[in-house]
Scaffold this motif. Structure first.
Motif: not given
Length: 190
Positions: A159-175
């Motif tokens: 999914v990430a490979q087909h996307s322009d942007f990725c948001i890392q929602n790991d509970g620690e990264s600043d969303l």
């Protein structure tokens, strides 16, 4: 401009959409729309009855989810036939909504990426253990069942490979910072 948000079960894409809505960005929810259309669209109801049988709706027009689920799970062909009815209706409804942002867990699997010309696709990701924990807490199921649900979807790497942007929602990264960055990049490019 059309922007899609996608990500596997437990990635937290709905949470990211709520953060966008707090910023005044309306996001079209494909799951909610599909449920609404199956309840309210005469055309969709007629198509589902023709495919599944009249028993898919009660006499007073209420969708009989167990009947639909039994048909859907009986074969891959049945699942594809249901999708060929529901997904185009949702795509048309999105186009008529006037909204720019769309949330779909199965953006690529459903073909929405081919039905609608998205300018940008944003993928929300999270580590597998975090996803499993979220699903277990939200749906009150076993970790093994949550893992099965994850495994039937397209991999988050794909999914990430087909996307322009990725948001890392790991509970620690600043969303918020990640959202700010994406919104800034979209504004610069348009």
């Amino acid at each position: 401009m059309k922007i899609a948000i996608t990500g596997g079960i437990g990635s937290g894409k709905s949470y990211v959409c709520r953060l966008l809505e707090q910023r005044g960005i309306e996001v079209y929810d494909c799951d909610a729309a599909a449920k609404r259309l199956m309840r309210t669209s005469d055309r969709l109801q007629q198509q589902l009855k023709a495919l599944v049988g009249d028993a898919v709706y009660s006499a007073d027009g209420v969708l009989q989810k167990p009947v639909l689920a039994e048909f859907l799970l009986a074969s891959e062909a049945n699942k594809l036939a249901i999708n060929d009815i529901v997904h185009p209706a949702v795509a048309d409804d999105f186009a008529a909504s006037g909204k720019q942002w769309l949330e779909s867990a199965i953006l690529f699997e459903s073909g929405f990426d081919r039905r609608i010309a998205f300018d940008y696709i944003v993928c929300v990701t999270a580590p597998r253990p975090v996803r499993i924990q979220r699903i277990v807490q939200r749906d009150n199921i076993t970790p093994e069942r949550a893992a099965e649900w994850i495994d039937v979807q397209m991999s988050q790497q794909e999914v990430a490979q087909h996307s322009d942007f990725c948001i890392q929602n790991d509970g620690e990264s600043d969303l918020q910072a990640q959202i700010d960055d994406i919104l800034r990049q979209i504004a610069i490019n348009n």
